[in-house]
Design an enzyme around this catalytic site. Structure first.
Site, PDB file in Angstrom:
ATOM      1  N   HIS A 129      -2.490   7.483   7.339  1.00 39.56           N
ATOM      2  CA  HIS A 129      -1.509   8.406   6.742  1.00 39.56           C
ATOM      3  C   HIS A 129      -2.195   9.705   6.299  1.00 39.56           C
ATOM      4  CE1 HIS A 129       2.309   6.331   6.671  1.00 39.56           C
ATOM      5  NE2 HIS A 129       1.815   5.253   6.079  1.00 39.56           N
ATOM      6  N   CYS A 159       6.067   0.016   7.597  1.00 37.59           N
ATOM      7  CA  CYS A 159       5.710   1.265   6.922  1.00 37.59           C
ATOM      8  C   CYS A 159       6.899   1.725   6.095  1.00 37.59           C
ATOM      9  CB  CYS A 159       5.348   2.321   7.962  1.00 37.59           C
ATOM     10  SG  CYS A 159       4.844   3.900   7.244  1.00 37.59           S
ATOM     11  N   LEU A 160       6.627   2.140   4.871  1.00 35.90           N
ATOM     12  CA  LEU A 160       7.704   2.617   4.001  1.00 35.90           C
ATOM     13  C   LEU A 160       8.341   3.883   4.560  1.00 35.90           C
ATOM     14  CD1 LEU A 160       5.977   2.077   0.525  1.00 35.90           C
ATOM     15  CD2 LEU A 160       7.347   0.462   1.875  1.00 35.90           C
ATOM     16  N   GLN A 217       3.014  10.171   1.687  1.00 34.04           N
ATOM     17  CA  GLN A 217       4.321   9.510   1.782  1.00 34.04           C
ATOM     18  C   GLN A 217       5.263   9.927   0.656  1.00 34.04           C
ATOM     19  OE1 GLN A 217       2.474   5.388   2.460  1.00 34.04           O
ATOM     20  NE2 GLN A 217       4.325   5.323   3.719  1.00 34.04           N
ATOM     21  N   HIS A 267      -4.393   1.462   7.694  1.00 34.47           N
ATOM     22  CA  HIS A 267      -3.042   2.032   7.788  1.00 34.47           C
ATOM     23  C   HIS A 267      -2.901   3.219   6.828  1.00 34.47           C
ATOM     24  CE1 HIS A 267       1.528   1.344   8.078  1.00 34.47           C
ATOM     25  NE2 HIS A 267       1.416   2.152   7.020  1.00 34.47           N
ATOM     26  N   GLU A 268      -3.418   3.065   5.610  1.00 34.98           N
ATOM     27  CA  GLU A 268      -3.262   4.141   4.604  1.00 34.98           C
ATOM     28  C   GLU A 268      -4.142   5.347   4.942  1.00 34.98           C
ATOM     29  OE1 GLU A 268      -0.739   3.778   2.933  1.00 34.98           O
ATOM     30  OE2 GLU A 268      -0.505   1.610   3.046  1.00 34.98           O
ATOM     31  N   GLY A 278       0.843  -1.184   0.000  1.00 37.99           N
ATOM     32  CA  GLY A 278       0.000   0.000   0.000  1.00 37.99           C
ATOM     33  C   GLY A 278       0.876   1.230   0.000  1.00 37.99           C
TER      34      GLY A 278
HETATM   35  O1  K1U Z   1       1.829   2.600   3.842  1.00 41.88           O
HETATM   36  C1  K1U Z   1       2.902   2.000   3.865  1.00 41.88           C
HETATM   37  O2  K1U Z   1       3.852   2.459   4.482  1.00 41.88           O
HETATM   38  C2  K1U Z   1       3.037   0.686   3.157  1.00 41.88           C
HETATM   39  C3  K1U Z   1       2.951  -0.515   4.096  1.00 41.88           C
HETATM   40  C4  K1U Z   1       1.508  -1.013   4.149  1.00 41.88           C
HETATM   41  C5  K1U Z   1       1.155  -1.970   5.253  1.00 41.88           C
HETATM   42  C6  K1U Z   1       1.918  -3.084   5.555  1.00 41.88           C
HETATM   43  C7  K1U Z   1       1.534  -3.940   6.564  1.00 41.88           C
HETATM   44  C8  K1U Z   1       0.377  -3.716   7.264  1.00 41.88           C
HETATM   45  C9  K1U Z   1      -0.379  -2.604   6.972  1.00 41.88           C
HETATM   46  C10 K1U Z   1       0.005  -1.732   5.963  1.00 41.88           C
HETATM   47  C11 K1U Z   1       3.874  -1.599   3.581  1.00 41.88           C
HETATM   48  O3  K1U Z   1       3.690  -2.081   2.517  1.00 41.88           O
HETATM   49  S1  K1U Z   1       5.179  -2.077   4.617  1.00 41.88           S
HETATM   50  C12 K1U Z   1       6.066  -3.327   3.729  1.00 41.88           C
HETATM   51  C13 K1U Z   1       5.381  -4.622   3.448  1.00 41.88           C
HETATM   52  O4  K1U Z   1       5.367  -5.008   2.300  1.00 41.88           O
HETATM   53  C14 K1U Z   1       4.737  -5.506   4.458  1.00 41.88           C
HETATM   54  C15 K1U Z   1       4.937  -5.375   5.812  1.00 41.88           C
HETATM   55  C16 K1U Z   1       4.313  -6.215   6.739  1.00 41.88           C
HETATM   56  C17 K1U Z   1       3.512  -7.212   6.315  1.00 41.88           C
HETATM   57  C18 K1U Z   1       3.318  -7.364   4.948  1.00 41.88           C
HETATM   58  C19 K1U Z   1       3.933  -6.520   4.033  1.00 41.88           C
HETATM   59 ZN    ZN Z   2       2.819   3.474   6.194  1.00 46.70          ZN
END
Ligand code: K1U
Ligand code: ZN
Length: 159
Positions: free
Chosen positions: A149, A103-104, A55, A145-146, A50
């Site tokens: 943000h 989170c990125l 971001q 989560h998004e 996401g």
């Molecule tokens: O919004 C962001 O920073 C992106 C984030 C989204 C997210 C990941 C996990 C749970 C809720 C929201 C990411 O993509 S972090 C990297 C990722 O690929 C990931 C991390 C944890 C679990 C699965 C994927």
């Molecule tokens: Zn995030």
């Protein structure tokens, strides 16, 4: 060629403010199309599931959600990326699930966050069409989560 944008990091002001709604005049515009293409390319390049416009330093209410199976959530559904403009979470289930988030914008940190298991969401497409739909499990977690943000909230604020 896909444009990859720099990702704002925890502590930067753009991640702590409320993003502005996309205006009616912006729907169907080249600008909104280019923003979402660059958001999508940046999400893929960072291997995310996401991303939200703040971001990439654009304080507008645009998110992308793209669930896929991953080591932490092996049963997560594979989704085509969904672009949501001006998303609103209409309702949250009383039932919550704990799950790991990353989170990125917060490198090298993960944490367990409680999120509603089911949500109902209203959003607009790139052309301005209104959509109402429901999400559960991992996709619902990503949407929450998004949307956080867009409201200046990071998952680390919920730990
Ligand atoms: O919004 C962001 O920073 C992106 C984030 C989204 C997210 C990941 C996990 C749970 C809720 C929201 C990411 O993509 S972090 C990297 C990722 O690929 C990931 C991390 C944890 C679990 C699965 C994927
Ligand atoms: Zn995030």
């Amino acid at each position: 060629m896909a444009v990859i944008l720099p990702v704002a990091q925890r502590g930067e002001a753009v991640l702590a403010i409320t993003a502005a709604p996309v205006a009616e005049t912006e729907f169907g515009s080249e600008w909104l199309q280019q923003l979402t293409a660059a958001l999508h390319a940046t999400m893929l390049e960072r291997n995310g599931v996401g991303i939200a416009a703040p971001q990439v330093y654009i304080s507008k209410r645009v998110i992308i959600v793209a669930s896929r199976s991953n080591p932490r959530y092996p049963d997560a559904p594979e989704m085509d990326a969904v672009v949501m403009v001006n998303p609103e979470i209409l309702s949250f289930s009383d039932t919550t699930l704990w799950g790991e988030e990353g989170c990125l914008s917060v490198p090298n940190e993960r944490g367990e966050v409680a999120r509603a298991e089911y949500i109902r969401v209203r959003y607009q497409t790139l052309s301005g069409e209104a959509v109402e739909t429901a999400f559960s499990g991992f996709p619902a977690r990503i949407v929450q989560h998004e949307v956080d943000h867009l409201n200046g909230v990071l998952f680390v604020d919920r730990l």
